[in-house]
Write a protein that holds these residues in place. Structure first.
Motif, short mmCIF file in Angstrom:
data_model
loop_
_atom_site.label_atom_id
_atom_site.label_comp_id
_atom_site.label_asym_id
_atom_site.label_seq_id
_atom_site.Cartn_x
_atom_site.Cartn_y
_atom_site.Cartn_z
N TRP A 47 -3.43 0.13 -8.16
CA TRP A 47 -4.55 -0.78 -8.33
C TRP A 47 -4.47 -1.92 -7.32
CZ3 TRP A 47 -4.27 -5.95 -9.68
CH2 TRP A 47 -5.48 -6.56 -9.94
N LEU A 48 -3.28 -2.49 -7.16
CA LEU A 48 -3.10 -3.59 -6.23
C LEU A 48 -3.33 -3.14 -4.79
CD1 LEU A 48 -2.41 -6.58 -6.11
CD2 LEU A 48 0.00 -5.96 -5.97
N SER A 49 -2.83 -1.98 -4.43
CA SER A 49 -3.02 -1.50 -3.05
C SER A 49 -4.49 -1.20 -2.79
CB SER A 49 -2.15 -0.28 -2.78
OG SER A 49 -2.54 0.82 -3.55
N SER A 50 -5.21 -0.71 -3.79
CA SER A 50 -6.65 -0.46 -3.62
C SER A 50 -7.40 -1.76 -3.39
CB SER A 50 -7.22 0.25 -4.85
OG SER A 50 -6.65 1.52 -5.00
N CYS A 51 -6.98 -2.81 -4.09
CA CYS A 51 -7.62 -4.11 -3.92
C CYS A 51 -7.38 -4.64 -2.51
CB CYS A 51 -7.09 -5.09 -4.97
SG CYS A 51 -7.80 -6.74 -4.82
N ILE A 52 -6.15 -4.55 -2.03
CA ILE A 52 -5.84 -5.02 -0.67
C ILE A 52 -6.67 -4.27 0.36
CG2 ILE A 52 -4.06 -5.06 1.13
CD1 ILE A 52 -2.02 -5.62 -1.08
N ASP A 99 -3.15 -12.17 -8.50
CA ASP A 99 -4.04 -13.10 -9.19
C ASP A 99 -5.47 -13.01 -8.65
OD1 ASP A 99 -1.85 -13.98 -10.64
OD2 ASP A 99 -1.61 -15.84 -9.50
N PHE A 100 -5.59 -12.93 -7.34
CA PHE A 100 -6.89 -12.85 -6.69
C PHE A 100 -7.67 -11.60 -7.10
CE2 PHE A 100 -9.49 -11.27 -3.15
CZ PHE A 100 -10.40 -12.30 -3.05
N CYS A 101 -6.95 -10.50 -7.20
CA CYS A 101 -7.60 -9.23 -7.53
C CYS A 101 -7.94 -9.13 -9.03
CB CYS A 101 -6.72 -8.07 -7.10
SG CYS A 101 -6.64 -7.89 -5.30
N GLY A 102 -7.48 -10.09 -9.81
CA GLY A 102 -7.94 -10.17 -11.17
C GLY A 102 -7.08 -9.51 -12.22
N ASN A 103 -5.80 -9.32 -11.94
CA ASN A 103 -4.94 -8.72 -12.97
C ASN A 103 -3.88 -9.70 -13.39
OD1 ASN A 103 -3.74 -6.97 -14.73
ND2 ASN A 103 -2.76 -5.78 -13.14
N ILE A 157 0.83 -1.20 0.00
CA ILE A 157 0.00 0.00 0.00
C ILE A 157 0.87 1.25 0.00
CG2 ILE A 157 -1.67 1.32 1.36
CD1 ILE A 157 -2.86 -1.46 2.20
N ALA A 158 1.93 1.28 0.82
CA ALA A 158 2.82 2.44 0.87
C ALA A 158 3.58 2.62 -0.43
CB ALA A 158 3.80 2.29 2.03
N GLU A 159 3.91 1.50 -1.08
CA GLU A 159 4.63 1.56 -2.35
C GLU A 159 3.84 2.33 -3.41
OE1 GLU A 159 6.90 -1.62 -5.29
OE2 GLU A 159 5.32 -2.32 -3.95
N THR A 182 4.76 6.01 -4.05
CA THR A 182 6.01 6.40 -4.69
C THR A 182 6.24 5.75 -6.04
OG1 THR A 182 7.22 4.63 -3.57
CG2 THR A 182 7.15 6.78 -2.47
N SER A 183 5.36 4.87 -6.45
CA SER A 183 5.58 4.13 -7.69
C SER A 183 4.91 4.81 -8.87
CB SER A 183 5.02 2.71 -7.55
OG SER A 183 5.16 2.02 -8.78
N SER A 184 5.59 4.78 -10.00
CA SER A 184 4.99 5.30 -11.23
C SER A 184 4.26 4.20 -11.99
CB SER A 184 6.08 5.92 -12.12
OG SER A 184 7.03 4.93 -12.45
N SER A 185 4.36 2.96 -11.52
CA SER A 185 3.69 1.84 -12.17
C SER A 185 2.19 1.92 -11.91
CB SER A 185 4.23 0.52 -11.61
OG SER A 185 3.42 -0.55 -12.03
N LEU A 186 1.41 1.68 -12.94
CA LEU A 186 -0.04 1.69 -12.78
C LEU A 186 -0.54 0.49 -11.98
CD1 LEU A 186 -1.17 2.81 -16.34
CD2 LEU A 186 -1.07 4.18 -14.26
N GLU A 187 0.25 -0.58 -11.91
CA GLU A 187 -0.16 -1.79 -11.20
C GLU A 187 -0.23 -1.55 -9.69
OE1 GLU A 187 2.38 -5.40 -9.80
OE2 GLU A 187 1.81 -5.72 -11.89
N ILE A 188 0.69 -0.79 -9.16
CA ILE A 188 0.80 -0.66 -7.70
C ILE A 188 -0.43 0.01 -7.09
CG2 ILE A 188 2.24 0.20 -5.80
CD1 ILE A 188 3.52 -2.04 -7.52
#
Length: 108
Positions: free
Chosen positions: A62-67, A104-108, A49-51, A54-60
């Motif tokens: 989205w993944l933190s929102s899912c968590i 995988d669980f979050c669907g990406n 979530i903290a990452e 600071t990350s420019s990746s679009l994945e991060i």
């Protein structure tokens, strides 16, 4: 000075939930107490979530929102089911196993 040293010693001696430096494997995770498992898993989740800050990746983000939308016990159960179902990965870093499963669980 003696009081400061005493207080520091007392503070350090009261740290009952500690994870050693280096990565924790799936096998290490199974050997932890329930409190240690919860502390470790909270740290890994918080790290993802903290990452996102600071990350420019679009994945991060989205993944933190899912968590963030799931209860902690749900995330813990999902991760532990992954470990239980796949003993062949117990030697690998548990944080990598966790991240892959959540992704995988979050669907990406």
């Amino acid at each position: 000075m003696k009081i400061a040293i005493f207080c520091l010693t007392l503070l350090i001696s009261n740290c009952v939930i500690a994870v050693s430096l280096g990565y924790v494997t799936g096998d290490d995770y199974f050997r932890m107490s329930e409190n240690e498992k919860s502390a470790w898993l909270a740290g890994v989740s918080d790290g993802i979530i903290a990452e996102s800050l600071t990350s420019s990746s679009l994945e991060i983000p989205w993944l933190s929102s899912c968590i963030a939308i799931y209860e902690f016990q749900q995330i813990k159960a999902i991760f532990e089911k992954e470990l239980n179902d796949n003993p062949e990965v117990w030697h690998a870093p548990a944080a990598f196993i966790f991240r892959k499963k959540i992704k995988d669980f979050c669907g990406n």
